[in-house]
Scaffold this active site. Structure first.
Site, PDB file in Angstrom:
ATOM      1  N   ALA A  84       3.994   3.112  -4.741  1.00  0.00           N
ATOM      2  CA  ALA A  84       4.810   2.024  -4.189  1.00  0.00           C
ATOM      3  C   ALA A  84       4.990   0.868  -5.163  1.00  0.00           C
ATOM      4  O   ALA A  84       5.641  -0.119  -4.839  1.00  0.00           O
ATOM      5  CB  ALA A  84       4.178   1.515  -2.891  1.00  0.00           C
ATOM      6  N   LEU A 131       0.852  -1.185   0.000  1.00  0.00           N
ATOM      7  CA  LEU A 131       0.000   0.000   0.000  1.00  0.00           C
ATOM      8  C   LEU A 131       0.887   1.235   0.000  1.00  0.00           C
ATOM      9  O   LEU A 131       1.880   1.290   0.725  1.00  0.00           O
ATOM     10  CB  LEU A 131      -0.900   0.026   1.234  1.00  0.00           C
ATOM     11  CG  LEU A 131      -1.962  -1.067   1.330  1.00  0.00           C
ATOM     12  CD1 LEU A 131      -2.644  -1.029   2.692  1.00  0.00           C
ATOM     13  CD2 LEU A 131      -2.996  -0.896   0.238  1.00  0.00           C
ATOM     14  N   ASP A 132       0.525   2.231  -0.795  1.00  0.00           N
ATOM     15  CA  ASP A 132       1.265   3.493  -0.788  1.00  0.00           C
ATOM     16  C   ASP A 132       1.234   4.090   0.614  1.00  0.00           C
ATOM     17  O   ASP A 132       0.271   3.873   1.361  1.00  0.00           O
ATOM     18  CB  ASP A 132       0.647   4.492  -1.769  1.00  0.00           C
ATOM     19  CG  ASP A 132       0.823   4.081  -3.218  1.00  0.00           C
ATOM     20  OD1 ASP A 132       1.664   3.199  -3.491  1.00  0.00           O
ATOM     21  OD2 ASP A 132       0.130   4.639  -4.079  1.00  0.00           O
ATOM     22  N   PRO A 133       2.259   4.868   0.978  1.00  0.00           N
ATOM     23  CA  PRO A 133       2.294   5.444   2.324  1.00  0.00           C
ATOM     24  C   PRO A 133       1.030   6.245   2.686  1.00  0.00           C
ATOM     25  O   PRO A 133       0.573   6.182   3.820  1.00  0.00           O
ATOM     26  CB  PRO A 133       3.525   6.348   2.299  1.00  0.00           C
ATOM     27  CG  PRO A 133       4.418   5.702   1.288  1.00  0.00           C
ATOM     28  CD  PRO A 133       3.491   5.151   0.241  1.00  0.00           C
TER      29      PRO A 133
END
Length: 158
Positions: free
Chosen positions: A127, A46-48
């Protein structure tokens, strides 16, 4: 058969609610400290800035990370129309704004182009890995690479 409750025998899948601002690796690093187990992995980076469920594989279950048969995912997203940023998300620098009015009918019409087998160019600030490198790491280093990929989107709801 005796049960051994040592940390070496802990295994399974732990669904973790990933908070905004954490990378998937941050979650793994924190769990390694809490559980005192080195053998951890996750399925679905997962993206930040994203929040959501991150399946964390513990112990011998890490072998299952790559063999999970169902890779379908469900996303819920919010967005602001009329703003374009350099990162293609809310964290970027605003490049352009528009006051153009958009109706629900306009959105319903546009969503059909996002359903089915489509070609996507993911933002450099994501990501997603290309050739083993996370795109956001390359973007922060000032690099941009080809990254078009095919995806299948079954439904889009507004």
């Amino acid at each position: 058969m005796s049960l051994d409750n040592s940390k070496d025998n802990i295994c399974g899948i732990l669904p973790v609610k990933k908070p905004e601002g954490w990378t998937s690796f941050d979650v793994i690093a924190k769990l390694r400290g809490v559980l005192r187990i080195k053998r951890l992995g996750h399925s679905g980076t997962l993206d930040p800035m994203a929040t959501g469920v991150l399946p964390v594989f513990v112990g011998r279950a890490t072998k299952a990370c790559d063999i999970i048969p169902d890779r379908r995912k469900v996303y819920t997203a919010g967005f602001q129309l009329g703003v374009s940023t350099d990162t293609l998300d809310s964290t970027g620098k605003t490049l352009k704004t528009s006051d153009k009015a958009v109706t629900r009918a306009d959105l319903e019409c546009a969503k059909s182009s996002f359903v089915g087998d489509i070609m996507q160019v993911p933002p450099m600030y994501s990501a997603i890995k290309v050739n083993g490198k996370k795109l956001y790491e390359l973007a922060r280093a000032g690099k941009e690479i080809e990254r078009e990929r095919e995806l299948s989107i079954s439904t889009a709801l507004i």
